[in-house]
Design a protein around this motif. Structure first.
Motif, mmCIF file in Angstrom:
data_model
loop_
_atom_site.group_PDB
_atom_site.id
_atom_site.type_symbol
_atom_site.label_atom_id
_atom_site.label_comp_id
_atom_site.label_asym_id
_atom_site.label_seq_id
_atom_site.Cartn_x
_atom_site.Cartn_y
_atom_site.Cartn_z
ATOM 1 N N SER A 51 0.852 -1.198 0.000
ATOM 2 C CA SER A 51 0.000 0.000 0.000
ATOM 3 C C SER A 51 0.879 1.235 0.000
ATOM 4 O O SER A 51 1.954 1.244 0.598
ATOM 5 N N THR A 54 -3.243 4.143 1.489
ATOM 6 C CA THR A 54 -4.052 3.784 2.659
ATOM 7 C C THR A 54 -3.181 3.750 3.909
ATOM 8 O O THR A 54 -3.518 4.342 4.936
ATOM 9 N N ARG A 103 -4.933 -4.525 6.541
ATOM 10 C CA ARG A 103 -5.101 -4.894 5.123
ATOM 11 C C ARG A 103 -4.527 -6.289 4.932
ATOM 12 O O ARG A 103 -3.474 -6.614 5.477
ATOM 13 N N ASN A 123 -11.206 -1.912 8.464
ATOM 14 C CA ASN A 123 -10.809 -2.663 7.280
ATOM 15 C C ASN A 123 -10.088 -1.729 6.311
ATOM 16 O O ASN A 123 -10.696 -0.818 5.748
ATOM 17 N N GLY A 125 -8.806 -2.838 3.555
ATOM 18 C CA GLY A 125 -8.813 -3.581 2.290
ATOM 19 C C GLY A 125 -8.623 -5.059 2.553
ATOM 20 O O GLY A 125 -7.600 -5.461 3.109
ATOM 21 N N HIS A 131 -13.300 -2.074 0.767
ATOM 22 C CA HIS A 131 -12.270 -1.088 1.121
ATOM 23 C C HIS A 131 -12.985 0.180 1.606
ATOM 24 O O HIS A 131 -13.055 1.182 0.900
ATOM 25 N N GLN A 134 -11.420 3.775 1.527
ATOM 26 C CA GLN A 134 -11.331 4.366 0.188
ATOM 27 C C GLN A 134 -12.682 4.985 -0.168
ATOM 28 O O GLN A 134 -12.748 6.072 -0.738
ATOM 29 N N ARG A 164 -12.059 -3.939 -4.962
ATOM 30 C CA ARG A 164 -12.760 -3.792 -3.668
ATOM 31 C C ARG A 164 -13.281 -2.381 -3.456
ATOM 32 O O ARG A 164 -14.282 -2.170 -2.791
ATOM 33 N N THR A 165 -12.599 -1.396 -4.060
ATOM 34 C CA THR A 165 -13.066 -0.011 -3.917
ATOM 35 C C THR A 165 -14.416 0.163 -4.616
ATOM 36 O O THR A 165 -15.269 0.908 -4.150
ATOM 37 N N SER A 168 -17.276 -1.456 -2.325
ATOM 38 C CA SER A 168 -17.640 -0.604 -1.183
ATOM 39 C C SER A 168 -18.326 0.676 -1.650
ATOM 40 O O SER A 168 -19.272 1.145 -1.006
#
Ligand code: CP
Length: 358
Positions: A51, A54, A103, A123, A125, A131, A134, A164-165, A168
């Motif tokens: 990362s 994040t 993560r 969380n 990620g 995520h 984010q 994942r972004t 979410s």
């Protein structure tokens, strides 16, 4: 805040989310006022996956609030390399820190960590699943750059399966009335069914299209994403998908003058560098909004409560999750926990994977 942990942003109520967005803006306007707000508090960042944004924005957020940080960004430099379980790691770190951001490449890890952690878990990620911070970054950006979170046409383009972004963001934006999602991907990388089910159950709508150019004219927001190379089973499969969608100046000619271009970053090659100089490009501002959003989230979560006395372990279900990427596949002591998804389906409470009752 009612929730102790933030596994997804939908764990927050509408008014809690609104309060955090407004707090982020107050911090941005007068950061000095909050410089000691978390004095004496410790954030642990446990990053089992790479990362830049994040991890560093969580760390910067805590430092700017007057707190301190511990953690690892390479599990091979921790006792994870000696075989320590997730349960033992978060139990121990929860004795050192006041809040944990985690993560991990496996889906459902944050939910699993929260079961055993004596301190709140965020969380940061979990594999290709969710995520939430984010999404907090994204909603703070949209609120400031557009002025509302409802009645928008939002295009999401790229790897909608593994991003994942994307999952979410759709979950959260589906809670606001009148949003329409234009899902732009190849058939192989389309949004998972459980996310479509969430839109169908909301006051929002979606269409799936295969071309960026055809979607462009109606969009208020274009959310570009990279193809998630690390989630593919082979390099060959990745290469088939990479480069299909590239945003450039030519395609932008068909877009509204007011459209905002967002991207969670990192960018690989899905946005041409020349787009960076278009005033509609907001992806670098987005990273700064994210830091203020995380400051507001940390501050709000730490105001809630201290350590909890003992872990809450749920009874195990006789079925096991079928998702090969679920954290229950590697952390074998975790109890199987499902919700009924209708018909013969069970929904894993860690990873949202569907398991058929046989
Ligand atoms: N957006 C995002 O999660 O970026 P990093 O992987 O650099 O943290």
């Amino acid at each position: 805040m009612k929730t102790r942990n933030v596994i997804d942003l939908t764990d927050l109520t509408y008014s809690e989310l609104k309060d955090i967005i407004l707090l982020a803006n107050r911090i941005k306007a007068d950061p000095g006022k909050y410089a000691d707000a978390c004095r004496g508090k410790i954030l642990a960042t446990l990053f089992y996956e790479p990362s830049t944004r994040t991890q560093m924005s969580f760390q910067t957020a805590m430092l700017r609030l007057g707190g301190t940080i511990i953690g690892f960004d390479n599990p091979q430099n921790s006792s994870v390399a000696k075989g320590e379980s997730l349960k033992d790691t978060v139990t121990v770190i929860g004795g050192y820190a006041d809040i944990i951001a985690i993560r991990h490449p496996s889906e459902g890890t944050a939910a699993a960590a929260a079961m055993y952690s004596p301190v709140p878990v965020v969380n940061a990620g979990d594999g290709g699943h969710l995520h939430p911070t984010q999404t907090l970054t994204d909603v703070v950006t949209l609120y400031n750059e557009i002025g509302r979170l409802d009645h928008m046409c939002i295009g999401l383009c790229g790897d909608l399966k593994n991003g994942r972004t994307v999952h979410s963001l759709i979950k959260t934006m589906s809670t606001f009335e009148g949003n329409k999602f234009v899902l732009i991907s190849t058939p192989e990388l389309s949004v998972p069914q459980y996310i479509k089910d969430i839109i169908n159950a909301s006051r929002c709508d979606y269409v799936e299209v295969s071309g960026l150019a055809e979607a462009m004219p109606e969009l208020d927001v274009l959310y570009m994403t990279r193809i998630q190379r690390e989630r593919f089973n082979s390099e060959e499969e990745y290469r088939k998908q990479n480069g299909v969608f590239v945003l450039d100046k030519e395609k932008l000619k068909a877009a509204k003058k007011t459209m905002k271009i967002l991207h969670p970053l990192p960018r690989v090659d899905e946005i041409d560098v020349e787009v960076d100089y278009d005033e509609r490009a907001k992806y670098f501002e987005q990273t700064v909004y994210g830091m203020y959003g995380r400051m507001a989230l940390i501050l709000t979560m730490l105001q809630k409560e201290g350590k909890k006395p003992s872990p809450r372990v749920l009874p195990t279900h006789p079925f096991h999750c079928n998702n090969p990427r679920c954290i229950t596949q590697t952390e074998k002591y975790l109890p199987s926990v499902f919700t009924e998804a209708g018909g013969d389906m069970l929904l894993c409470r860690y990873c949202d994977g569907r398991t058929l009752i046989y």
